[in-house]
Design a protein around this motif. Structure first.
Motif, PDB file in Angstrom:
ATOM      1  N   ALA A 257       0.833  -1.211   0.000  1.00  0.00           N
ATOM      2  CA  ALA A 257       0.000   0.000   0.000  1.00  0.00           C
ATOM      3  C   ALA A 257       0.866   1.259   0.000  1.00  0.00           C
ATOM      4  O   ALA A 257       0.580   2.223  -0.720  1.00  0.00           O
ATOM      5  N   ASP A 258       1.935   1.253   0.805  1.00  0.00           N
ATOM      6  CA  ASP A 258       2.812   2.432   0.847  1.00  0.00           C
ATOM      7  C   ASP A 258       3.501   2.651  -0.496  1.00  0.00           C
ATOM      8  O   ASP A 258       3.609   3.792  -0.982  1.00  0.00           O
ATOM      9  N   LEU A 259       3.979   1.572  -1.103  1.00  0.00           N
ATOM     10  CA  LEU A 259       4.653   1.702  -2.396  1.00  0.00           C
ATOM     11  C   LEU A 259       3.679   2.148  -3.493  1.00  0.00           C
ATOM     12  O   LEU A 259       4.046   2.910  -4.394  1.00  0.00           O
ATOM     13  N   GLN A 260       2.441   1.701  -3.405  1.00  0.00           N
ATOM     14  CA  GLN A 260       1.443   2.142  -4.376  1.00  0.00           C
ATOM     15  C   GLN A 260       1.170   3.640  -4.237  1.00  0.00           C
ATOM     16  O   GLN A 260       0.991   4.345  -5.230  1.00  0.00           O
ATOM     17  N   LYS A 261       1.160   4.136  -3.005  1.00  0.00           N
ATOM     18  CA  LYS A 261       0.963   5.572  -2.799  1.00  0.00           C
ATOM     19  C   LYS A 261       2.145   6.372  -3.342  1.00  0.00           C
ATOM     20  O   LYS A 261       1.965   7.428  -3.941  1.00  0.00           O
ATOM     21  N   ILE A 262       3.359   5.861  -3.124  1.00  0.00           N
ATOM     22  CA  ILE A 262       4.547   6.532  -3.663  1.00  0.00           C
ATOM     23  C   ILE A 262       4.478   6.568  -5.190  1.00  0.00           C
ATOM     24  O   ILE A 262       4.724   7.609  -5.822  1.00  0.00           O
ATOM     25  N   SER A 263       4.119   5.450  -5.780  1.00  0.00           N
ATOM     26  CA  SER A 263       4.032   5.381  -7.232  1.00  0.00           C
ATOM     27  C   SER A 263       2.943   6.316  -7.771  1.00  0.00           C
ATOM     28  O   SER A 263       3.158   7.031  -8.756  1.00  0.00           O
ATOM     29  N   ALA A 264       1.779   6.328  -7.112  1.00  0.00           N
ATOM     30  CA  ALA A 264       0.677   7.181  -7.568  1.00  0.00           C
ATOM     31  C   ALA A 264       1.037   8.658  -7.451  1.00  0.00           C
ATOM     32  O   ALA A 264       0.763   9.458  -8.357  1.00  0.00           O
ATOM     33  N   ALA A 265       1.686   9.039  -6.321  1.00  0.00           N
ATOM     34  CA  ALA A 265       2.082  10.437  -6.151  1.00  0.00           C
ATOM     35  C   ALA A 265       3.119  10.843  -7.191  1.00  0.00           C
ATOM     36  O   ALA A 265       3.063  11.939  -7.756  1.00  0.00           O
ATOM     37  N   GLY A 266       4.071   9.955  -7.456  1.00  0.00           N
ATOM     38  CA  GLY A 266       5.093  10.251  -8.461  1.00  0.00           C
ATOM     39  C   GLY A 266       4.497  10.397  -9.847  1.00  0.00           C
ATOM     40  O   GLY A 266       4.870  11.294 -10.615  1.00  0.00           O
ATOM     41  N   LYS A 267       3.536   9.519 -10.185  1.00  0.00           N
ATOM     42  CA  LYS A 267       2.894   9.609 -11.505  1.00  0.00           C
ATOM     43  C   LYS A 267       2.067  10.883 -11.634  1.00  0.00           C
ATOM     44  O   LYS A 267       2.031  11.509 -12.696  1.00  0.00           O
ATOM     45  N   HIS A 268       1.418  11.278 -10.534  1.00  0.00           N
ATOM     46  CA  HIS A 268       0.634  12.514 -10.556  1.00  0.00           C
ATOM     47  C   HIS A 268       1.537  13.728 -10.770  1.00  0.00           C
ATOM     48  O   HIS A 268       1.237  14.618 -11.585  1.00  0.00           O
ATOM     49  N   LEU A 269       2.651  13.754 -10.056  1.00  0.00           N
ATOM     50  CA  LEU A 269       3.598  14.850 -10.220  1.00  0.00           C
ATOM     51  C   LEU A 269       4.194  14.864 -11.622  1.00  0.00           C
ATOM     52  O   LEU A 269       4.339  15.920 -12.251  1.00  0.00           O
ATOM     53  N   LEU A 270       4.510  13.695 -12.148  1.00  0.00           N
ATOM     54  CA  LEU A 270       5.059  13.608 -13.502  1.00  0.00           C
ATOM     55  C   LEU A 270       4.035  14.081 -14.540  1.00  0.00           C
ATOM     56  O   LEU A 270       4.389  14.758 -15.510  1.00  0.00           O
ATOM     57  N   ALA A 271       2.763  13.740 -14.319  1.00  0.00           N
ATOM     58  CA  ALA A 271       1.717  14.189 -15.248  1.00  0.00           C
ATOM     59  C   ALA A 271       1.612  15.710 -15.256  1.00  0.00           C
ATOM     60  O   ALA A 271       1.444  16.327 -16.321  1.00  0.00           O
TER      61      ALA A 271
END
Length: 613
Positions: A257-271
């Motif tokens: 769950a923590d890694l999924q949040k990191i990935s989602a936040a990174g993808k949002h910032l990249l977008a």
């Protein structure tokens, strides 16, 4: 005086001034000259018919005002007749009272002055003034030769007439000079105003040039900053992907769950970084389209599979409506997909426990087929006032919505600009509290601006697993059935990316050979003879384009498939330079498998072409 000035003659400033001069002189001129015929009537023992003719000539100036009002287009002719009447009046008085010694001869200097004031300094006016002045004096001289000047009043008794004539002439000249001076002053003010506007224009031009330079600097800054931001983001996303896969394999549920949040936040910032860069490229006119024939049904299926989880997240129902077979469309598939997904993402964000409908139809209009893709929701809606700035950069409906729902306000602006680049636009219909409908309208046939030699094989890009990867290894390396794994050369100046790429490619059963020295890439390729080369574009000094040119110029390495790696979508440039495709950062397992599949398809196409030849 304004009442006598016809509307047709008020449009041009210079014409209006001349007409006003004409009206004023004809209005007050007869009044100023009235004492002269009165004196002559009482001083001349036999005033008829010379004095009545002189008076009729003087008062004939008033009817010219009515004629001007009735026939404004005949202003020039009326002005000429008026000057001729003045000349006749002066010469008639001169002839009957004193001849060349007449006190009325002084009025003759007014004829050229008034003529130029009425008509302007044109060649027609000059010729007319000279001709009537010369002919008038010539006629006076001819009458003198035919007989002596009449002696109605002795010259010695014309002192009062001379005083009245001089006084009237001076009053007339004073009045006209004062009016002309006011005209000159107003023109001087106008000239000063024009000069002020010119100074303002120069200041605005300088400001515009500075703004353009600032805009260019902004675009350059955004491009550099986006690269600087995306480079560490790529590493964050890549490593979070690897850690997430490892955590799933090891069953570490608390970390997933923590890694999924990191990935989602990174993808949002990249977008967000990508959106800012795209907006900057559109403003700078550097956004290129990759026009191709797109299967619309397939595109909608892809969008539906991606958007459905977003709709379900807020307990929304998601429905796709199609009007029969949609066929194909000529457009940039990536940009169209991005625009549709932005609209669906907004609908899912602003709608809770509601309905979201994606409808697509073809519609003929003005001899051309159009594609209409509508996204309708039953969400919070948008007021008419808020809709006016809806497609501006960083614009959101209001601060409360931004605080509750988040977002940067770039999605709609970017989507509108992308659709306009493809010859269409996005329209919106919405009512506060009742939902919104955003409709993308695009021409079904679009002019192709970029050639894509891999368009025919793009459908072959699918994830590869197990035996498929091994089969591809055998086909490219030429070692079918052998144990040698596929060797790939990866060139990038970022060592963190090389480490990430090495782990990702190794997981797919490949053998990556990495280097952060682009100058040595050609020598390594000649020595190792890799099955494919992955080449970063943005490298300091000797960049990816230089390496690609060197590889294609060498007979040993020219046939090795090359995929460019970049944070920028420069597919057209890469293909034109001889690359087999482009791989966008951040790198993950799916992209690696898709890239390998694209190389396989391109290699198969080249082999088939060689056999046919």
């Amino acid at each position: 005086m304004a009442w006598f000035t016809p509307q047709e003659l008020q449009r041009d400033l210079h014409t209006r001034k001349r007409v006003q001069m004409f009206i004023m002189s004809h209005m007050f001129g007869p009044i100023i000259a009235t004492p002269i015929p009165l004196f002559l009537w009482f001083a001349d023992p036999a005033p008829e018919p010379q004095v009545p003719i002189l008076a009729a000539s003087i008062y004939a100036f008033w009817p010219f005002l009515a004629l001007l009002k009735l026939f404004p287009r005949a202003y020039t002719q009326l002005a000429m007749f008026s000057v001729l009447n003045l000349t006749f009046c002066i010469l008639w008085g001169t002839y009957n009272y004193g001849g060349t010694s007449s006190p009325f001869l002084v009025w003759l200097v007014l004829t050229p002055l008034l003529a130029f004031m009425y008509l302007g300094a044109t060649w027609t006016a000059r010729i007319f003034v000279f001709a009537q002045f010369t002919l008038g004096l010539g006629a006076l001289y001819v009458f003198y030769l035919l007989g002596d000047f009449p002696d109605h009043i002795p010259v010695e008794n014309m002192v009062v007439a001379g005083v009245l004539s001089a006084l009237g002439c001076n009053i007339y000249v004073f009045m006209m000079a004062a009016y002309y001076s006011s005209v000159v002053d107003s023109q001087s003010e106008l000239i000063k105003e024009v000069e002020r506007h010119q100074d303002t224009l120069r200041a605005l031009t300088i400001a515009k040039e500075e703004a353009e330079r600032a805009n260019g600097a902004k675009s350059e800054f955004l491009a550099k900053m986006s690269h600087e931001l995306r480079t560490p983001l790529n590493a964050v996303l890549g490593y979070s992907e690897i850690l997430l896969e490892d955590a799933e394999l090891d069953g570490r549920g608390e970390q997933i769950a923590d890694l999924q949040k990191i990935s989602a936040a990174g993808k949002h910032l990249l977008a967000m970084v990508n959106d800012i860069l795209d907006i900057s490229k559109i403003e700078a006119g550097k956004m290129a389209l990759h026009i191709e024939t797109v299967d619309l049904d397939k595109l909608i299926n892809e969008v539906e599979s991606t958007a459905r989880p977003l709709a379900v997240k807020n307990a929304n129902s998601f429905v796709v409506e199609r009007s029969g077979e949609l066929g194909s469309i000529r457009c940039d598939a990536t940009k169209l997909r991005q625009a549709i997904f932005n609209l669906l993402s907004n609908a899912a964000k602003f709608t809770h426990n509601g309905n979201i409908t994606l409808s697509i139809r073809r519609r003929p209009e003005a001899g051309q087929e159009w594609i209409e893709i509508a996204v309708a929701d039953t969400g919070i809606g948008i007021s008419a006032q808020q809709q006016k700035a809806l497609f501006n950069n960083f614009a959101q409906a209001n601060p409360k919505i931004a605080a509750v729902y988040g977002g940067t306000g770039l999605g709609l602006s970017l989507s509108q600009n992308l659709c306009r680049l493809m010859g269409g636009q996005i329209d919106v219909e919405s009512e506060l509290g009742k939902g919104s409908t955003f409709t993308i309208r695009l021409p079904a046939q679009n002019e192709e601006t970029a050639h894509d030699p891999l368009a025919n094989v793009r459908g072959a890009i699918v994830p590869l697993h197990g035996e498929q990867v091994q089969d591809f290894n055998d086909r490219i390396s030429g070692t079918a059935g052998g144990d040698e794994r596929l060797r790939l050369l990866i060139v990038d100046d970022d060592r963190n990316f090389l480490e990430l790429a090495e782990r990702l490619f190794s997981k797919e059963g490949l053998t990556p050979i990495c280097t952060d020295a682009p100058q040595s890439a050609l020598q390594i390729a000649r020595t190792v003879k890799p099955s494919a080369i992955f080449l970063d574009i943005l490298m300091p000094g000797y960049d990816g384009w230089d390496v690609l040119a060197a590889l294609k110029a060498d007979p040993i390495t020219r046939d090795i498939p090359v995929l460019m790696i970049s944070i920028l979508s420069e597919r057209s440039k890469a293909l034109a330079a001889g690359a087999d495709g482009i791989l966008l950062k951040p790198l993950d397992g799916d992209k690696v498998r898709a890239a390998v599949a694209s190389l396989k398809a391109a290699r198969g196409t080249r082999q088939a072409r060689a056999v046919n030849e």
